[in-house]
Design a protein around this motif. Sequence first.
Motif, mmCIF file in Angstrom:
data_model
loop_
_atom_site.group_PDB
_atom_site.id
_atom_site.type_symbol
_atom_site.label_atom_id
_atom_site.label_comp_id
_atom_site.label_asym_id
_atom_site.label_seq_id
_atom_site.Cartn_x
_atom_site.Cartn_y
_atom_site.Cartn_z
ATOM 1 N N SER A 1 5.322 41.492 38.538
ATOM 2 C CA SER A 1 6.662 40.944 38.711
ATOM 3 C C SER A 1 6.579 39.468 39.064
ATOM 4 N N ALA A 2 7.512 38.700 38.520
ATOM 5 C CA ALA A 2 7.539 37.263 38.782
ATOM 6 C C ALA A 2 7.862 37.005 40.248
ATOM 7 N N LEU A 3 7.204 36.020 40.823
ATOM 8 C CA LEU A 3 7.521 35.590 42.182
ATOM 9 C C LEU A 3 8.823 34.800 42.185
ATOM 10 N N LEU A 4 8.944 33.903 41.220
ATOM 11 C CA LEU A 4 10.137 33.059 41.080
ATOM 12 C C LEU A 4 10.597 33.128 39.635
ATOM 13 N N LYS A 5 11.877 33.382 39.437
ATOM 14 C CA LYS A 5 12.418 33.508 38.080
ATOM 15 C C LYS A 5 13.706 32.700 37.970
ATOM 16 N N VAL A 6 13.728 31.793 37.016
ATOM 17 C CA VAL A 6 14.906 30.974 36.741
ATOM 18 C C VAL A 6 15.419 31.356 35.361
ATOM 19 N N THR A 7 16.706 31.686 35.283
ATOM 20 C CA THR A 7 17.281 32.174 34.025
ATOM 21 C C THR A 7 18.495 31.357 33.621
ATOM 22 N N GLY B 1 29.948 15.640 35.098
ATOM 23 C CA GLY B 1 30.905 15.151 34.114
ATOM 24 C C GLY B 1 30.459 15.545 32.717
ATOM 25 N N ALA B 2 30.356 14.561 31.830
ATOM 26 C CA ALA B 2 29.958 14.835 30.451
ATOM 27 C C ALA B 2 28.443 14.905 30.285
ATOM 28 N N ILE B 3 27.707 14.604 31.355
ATOM 29 C CA ILE B 3 26.246 14.584 31.266
ATOM 30 C C ILE B 3 25.680 15.920 31.725
ATOM 31 N N GLN B 4 24.974 16.592 30.844
ATOM 32 C CA GLN B 4 24.331 17.858 31.195
ATOM 33 C C GLN B 4 22.900 17.555 31.643
ATOM 34 N N ALA B 5 22.693 17.581 32.960
ATOM 35 C CA ALA B 5 21.380 17.248 33.514
ATOM 36 C C ALA B 5 20.367 18.345 33.264
ATOM 37 N N VAL B 6 20.815 19.597 33.380
ATOM 38 C CA VAL B 6 19.960 20.760 33.098
ATOM 39 C C VAL B 6 20.736 21.660 32.152
ATOM 40 N N GLY B 7 20.158 21.943 31.000
ATOM 41 C CA GLY B 7 20.906 22.627 29.948
ATOM 42 C C GLY B 7 20.340 23.968 29.525
ATOM 43 N N GLY B 8 20.325 24.921 30.436
ATOM 44 C CA GLY B 8 19.891 26.272 30.070
ATOM 45 C C GLY B 8 18.392 26.473 30.213
ATOM 46 N N VAL B 9 17.846 26.114 31.368
ATOM 47 C CA VAL B 9 16.408 26.205 31.610
ATOM 48 C C VAL B 9 16.034 27.590 32.118
ATOM 49 N N SER B 10 14.996 28.167 31.530
ATOM 50 C CA SER B 10 14.486 29.473 31.953
ATOM 51 C C SER B 10 12.963 29.423 32.038
ATOM 52 N N PHE B 11 12.410 29.993 33.114
ATOM 53 C CA PHE B 11 10.962 30.133 33.244
ATOM 54 C C PHE B 11 10.658 31.086 34.393
ATOM 55 N N GLU B 12 9.412 31.521 34.474
ATOM 56 C CA GLU B 12 8.958 32.381 35.554
ATOM 57 C C GLU B 12 7.671 31.819 36.155
ATOM 58 N N VAL B 13 7.503 32.030 37.456
ATOM 59 C CA VAL B 13 6.268 31.673 38.150
ATOM 60 C C VAL B 13 5.676 32.955 38.713
ATOM 61 N N GLN B 14 4.427 33.236 38.370
ATOM 62 C CA GLN B 14 3.772 34.455 38.811
ATOM 63 C C GLN B 14 3.115 34.252 40.178
ATOM 64 N N GLN C 1 20.814 31.797 36.992
ATOM 65 C CA GLN C 1 20.381 32.566 38.157
ATOM 66 C C GLN C 1 18.966 32.189 38.576
ATOM 67 N N ILE C 2 18.755 32.186 39.894
ATOM 68 C CA ILE C 2 17.437 31.952 40.480
ATOM 69 C C ILE C 2 17.085 33.180 41.305
ATOM 70 N N GLU C 3 15.927 33.768 41.040
ATOM 71 C CA GLU C 3 15.484 34.948 41.782
ATOM 72 C C GLU C 3 14.160 34.651 42.477
ATOM 73 N N LEU C 4 14.055 35.094 43.708
ATOM 74 C CA LEU C 4 12.826 35.007 44.475
ATOM 75 C C LEU C 4 12.412 36.416 44.870
ATOM 76 N N LYS C 5 11.260 36.848 44.384
ATOM 77 C CA LYS C 5 10.759 38.212 44.637
ATOM 78 C C LYS C 5 11.813 39.255 44.269
ATOM 79 N N GLY C 6 12.526 39.001 43.172
ATOM 80 C CA GLY C 6 13.511 39.946 42.663
ATOM 81 C C GLY C 6 14.886 39.837 43.279
ATOM 82 N N GLU C 7 15.063 38.956 44.264
ATOM 83 C CA GLU C 7 16.353 38.790 44.937
ATOM 84 C C GLU C 7 17.081 37.575 44.383
ATOM 85 N N ASN C 8 18.357 37.735 44.102
ATOM 86 C CA ASN C 8 19.172 36.616 43.621
ATOM 87 C C ASN C 8 19.425 35.651 44.783
ATOM 88 N N VAL C 9 18.888 34.438 44.671
ATOM 89 C CA VAL C 9 19.026 33.441 45.741
ATOM 90 C C VAL C 9 19.772 32.200 45.250
#
Length: 251
Positions: A2-8, A15-28, A60-68
């Motif tokens: 299971s991922a330790l940290l999961k970003v989905t 405003g009109a500037i999208q600084a982060v546009g749908g980033v997803s990754f996992e840290v084991q 969503q950001i999850e830490l050890k399976g918990e939505n944080v």
Amino acid sequence: MSALLKVTDLKKSYGAIQAVGGVSFEVQPGEIFGVIGPNGSGKTTLFNSMLGQITPDSGQIELKGENVTQCGPMELNRKGVGRTFQTLQVFGKMTVRDNLIVAAQEHQGTMFSRMFAPGDSGLGAKADALIDRFRIRHVADKKAGELSYGQQKLVDIAMAFMSEPDVVLLDEPCAGVNPSLVGGISTLLKDLNRQPAGAKKSSFVVIEHNMDFVMDLCHRIMVMVEGKVMAIGTPEEIRGNKQVLDAYLGA
């Protein structure tokens, strides 16, 4: 595993500037995960979202399976997220040892119990162990403000470990550091990541512009460009990715 940290699908706009546009990754667990990209690629906004300093628009950001996702910085810290800042956060008028003790006091029981705890809140032994591990015993009783910038960086990183975090987010640990000390920071982080059998390995997410440092240290690297993920892979895969080379590495 299971991922330790999961970003989905994390998104954040100003405003009109999208600084982060749908980033997803996992840290084991036990992984050193690097985040690179040119200035303005969204790295800092991503980090600040993961640390509860800003609230993402969606995702969503999850830490050890918990939505944080909605947790603030202090709550995240108590749940197991440590961090270092690009700018130093040491207390210059306090000794190195006291800096480490202060960094962990918020995790030491209630305010009432801390009032009647020993002068070091019972954290002296833990601070001394980290001082030895970070090889800063010779400056332990000096005021942090009297140290070189590189030594203060080591103190800053050591402070992040006083709360025994599950994952530490490192924001440009080599910024402003004398090149002769960069290898020492890399060696230290590798040592913290390589724990004895049966012990919990330290996990890291690292933002850094020093490409040699990132390529040598990290198990996997994520490349961000214009708020999006261009590639995720091992250092070898990133070096061989023509799209990354053309867009970022300049080859």
